[in-house]
Design an enzyme around this catalytic site. Structure first.
Site, PDB file in Angstrom:
ATOM      1  N   SER A 218      -5.261   8.907  -1.338  1.00  0.00           N
ATOM      2  CA  SER A 218      -6.247   9.477  -0.445  1.00  0.00           C
ATOM      3  C   SER A 218      -6.154  10.999  -0.308  1.00  0.00           C
ATOM      4  O   SER A 218      -7.107  11.606   0.190  1.00  0.00           O
ATOM      5  CB  SER A 218      -6.098   8.832   0.938  1.00  0.00           C
ATOM      6  OG  SER A 218      -4.842   9.147   1.490  1.00  0.00           O
TER       7      SER A 218
ATOM      8  N   LYS B 148      -3.803  18.499   4.728  1.00  0.00           N
ATOM      9  CA  LYS B 148      -4.624  17.276   4.726  1.00  0.00           C
ATOM     10  C   LYS B 148      -5.177  17.040   6.121  1.00  0.00           C
ATOM     11  O   LYS B 148      -4.483  17.250   7.112  1.00  0.00           O
ATOM     12  CB  LYS B 148      -3.770  16.092   4.263  1.00  0.00           C
ATOM     13  CG  LYS B 148      -4.565  14.798   4.059  1.00  0.00           C
ATOM     14  CD  LYS B 148      -3.688  13.687   3.472  1.00  0.00           C
ATOM     15  CE  LYS B 148      -4.469  12.399   3.267  1.00  0.00           C
ATOM     16  NZ  LYS B 148      -3.622  11.312   2.711  1.00  0.00           N
TER      17      LYS B 148
ATOM     18  N   SER C  16      -0.585   7.868  -1.840  1.00  0.00           N
ATOM     19  CA  SER C  16      -1.630   8.873  -1.627  1.00  0.00           C
ATOM     20  C   SER C  16      -1.254  10.326  -1.906  1.00  0.00           C
ATOM     21  O   SER C  16      -2.124  11.183  -1.899  1.00  0.00           O
ATOM     22  CB  SER C  16      -2.160   8.780  -0.200  1.00  0.00           C
ATOM     23  OG  SER C  16      -3.116   7.766  -0.142  1.00  0.00           O
TER      24      SER C  16
HETATM   25  N1  GLN Z   1      -4.590   3.678  -1.971  1.00  0.00           N
HETATM   26  C1  GLN Z   1      -3.724   3.158  -0.966  1.00  0.00           C
HETATM   27  C2  GLN Z   1      -4.533   2.609   0.180  1.00  0.00           C
HETATM   28  O1  GLN Z   1      -5.705   2.636   0.104  1.00  0.00           O
HETATM   29  C3  GLN Z   1      -2.768   4.205  -0.523  1.00  0.00           C
HETATM   30  C4  GLN Z   1      -3.249   5.023   0.592  1.00  0.00           C
HETATM   31  C5  GLN Z   1      -2.232   5.975   1.112  1.00  0.00           C
HETATM   32  O2  GLN Z   1      -1.145   6.122   0.570  1.00  0.00           O
HETATM   33  N2  GLN Z   1      -2.569   6.608   2.225  1.00  0.00           N
HETATM   34  O3  GLN Z   1      -4.009   2.136   1.142  1.00  0.00           O
END
Ligand code: GLN
Length: 446
Positions: free
Chosen positions: A127, A52, A151
């Site tokens: 994400s 990532k 995410s």
């Molecule tokens: N969707 C969540 C957010 O926007 C989780 C993001 C994440 O785990 N990095 O914060």
């Protein structure tokens, strides 16, 4: 071969931001030589991995999918990157994501969105959308993602692959570009549970470079995959199968519970009563931490700097205005507000207290049960563009993953069927540092 597949498929999926073919070939040659010289194979010998793009890789561009870092070449490796190299895996490139890991659909990437390989009209989740989609599409053998509020698990669920968020502190965060430091964890996204155990084995462990790294003994995760779950006590929170959860998703998880029952486990409905406050709590805390963490992006130390600023303040202002996308700005503003004097007690401090209550919900259930099971997300992958204009709907997709993050406990998402051609994911949640049980249950089910 890996690069051929990527070339064939990635113009449709969009999972990669940067490819590193030359370096990958050099590594592969080195591994060959090592074998010829009679050297031992590392744990992940020869496996092609995608990382990532918020995990730093020496000499390989790391952008966090942000224009701010579009020219950023780290001068060091994250601890997990080092560990992957040490285990003899071959790094293919860097995976697309929501900018600075803020989002749940990958549409917040400032480069291009990722598409769900099962249906290109749908999002892959986020994400870590590039990390999940690439594994589903066979464009990487496995990938690393990061999970702050879901995410790793939510995109794994949307893409029909296995995504593990380890216990907070099990995997070093050194070299992970911080979003919300009290929540961020790195973990594997793989095709199956056995691979997940292998990768976790390679990346877990104490690191003096991360002050929140836990000094615990790392068990042999592979030996936990016995297939035996007789007598296992499963808790199913009623808040995880109630209102707001798509009936088809619920049905698939119920079917999976029957399979687990068939293997000798028992389950009971329980309550995690503070679940309804989790999303609000998370977005306050995560945004507060983000507003502080992202202060380092000032146009001086890293990445892109604005042209011809009038003075220093103008340089900060212009670089940040140009470098950050809309969602990142929204979070910085929300977080700065929640932390400002006069509002701190009402928002940040209150959210911290609720976080403790949420954690206690889990502690209580784990007094009587070995594992908690529910869906990973309330729905399957939605369509691209469907939710981009409505951050609140988008935030609610995380309702089943966020409480786990706030509690700091481990959870894996495993595929448990399809609804209208799109994968459904089941979330298996364990006690802190009990990844062995989480993986054992996931493996027995699979
Ligand atoms: N969707 C969540 C957010 O926007 C989780 C993001 C994440 O785990 N990095 O914060």
């Amino acid at each position: 071969q890996a690069f051929k597949t990527i070339q064939e498929r990635d113009n449709r999926v969009g999972a990669y931001l940067t490819l590193d073919e030359e370096q990958a070939r050099a590594t592969a040659r080195k591994l060959d030589d090592k074998l010829k010289a009679g050297g031992e194979r590392g744990l992940l010998f020869g496996l092609p991995v995608g990382i990532k793009d918020n995990i730093v890789t020496e000499g390989l561009r790391t952008t966090c999918a942000s224009q701010f870092l579009s020219n950023f070449n780290p001068v060091y490796d994250a601890t997990v990157t080092k560990k992957l190299r040490k285990a003899d895996s071959v790094i293919l490139g860097k995976m697309n994501m929501d900018e600075f890991a803020m989002g749940g659909s990958n549409e917040n990437s400032s480069f291009h969105p990722v598409r769900n390989p099962w249906n290109l009209e749908h999002v892959p989740g986020g994400s870590s959308g590039g990390s999940a989609a690439s594994v589903a599409a066979g464009e990487a053998y496995f990938t690393l993602g990061s999970d702050t509020g879901g995410s790793i698990r939510q995109p794994a669920s949307y893409c029909g692959v296995v995504g593990l968020k380890p216990t907070y502190g099990l995997v070093s965060r050194f070299g992970l570009v911080a979003f919300a430091s009290s929540l961020d964890q790195i973990g594997p996204i793989t095709k199956n549970v056995e691979d997940s155990a292998y990768v976790l084995q390679a990346i877990a462990g104490y690191d003096s470079m991360d002050s929140t790294s836990a000094n615990v003994e790392i068990p042999d995760y592979l030996s936990a995959l016995t297939g035996d779950i007789k007598g296992l006590r499963i808790a199913v929170p009623k808040e995880y199968v109630g209102e707001g959860v798509d009936p088809v998703v619920k049905e698939k998880v119920m079917d999976a519970l029957k399979v687990l029952e068939g293997l000798g486990a028992t389950w009971e409905e329980v309550s995690l009563p503070h679940t309804e406050y989790a999303v609000a709590t998370y977005y306050l805390l995560a945004s507060s931490e983000a507003s502080s963490n992202l202060a380092r992006f000032d146009g001086v130390r890293y990445g892109v700097r604005s042209d011809n600023p009038a003075n220093l303040l103008d340089l900060y202002h212009e670089s940040r205005s140009q470098g950050f996308g809309p969602e990142v700005k929204r979070r910085i503003m929300l977080g700065t507000y929640a932390l400002s004097s006069g509002y701190y007690d009402a928002y940040y401090l209150k959210a911290q207290k609720v976080r403790t209550l949420i954690k206690r919900d889990f502690d209580q259930v784990f007094e009587d049960f070995d594992i908690i099971i529910g869906p990973t997300a309330p729905t399957t992958a939605f369509k691209l563009g469907e939710q981009v204009d409505n951050p609140l709907t988008m935030y609610l997709n995380d309702i089943l993953t966020i409480p786990v993050s706030l509690a700091g406990v481990p959870a894996v998402s495993v595929p448990c069927g399809f609804a209208e051609g799109l994968p459904v994911g089941m979330q298996i949640i364990g006690k802190a540092f009990d990844e062995s049980t989480v993986l054992r249950v996931a493996h027995a089910y699979e």
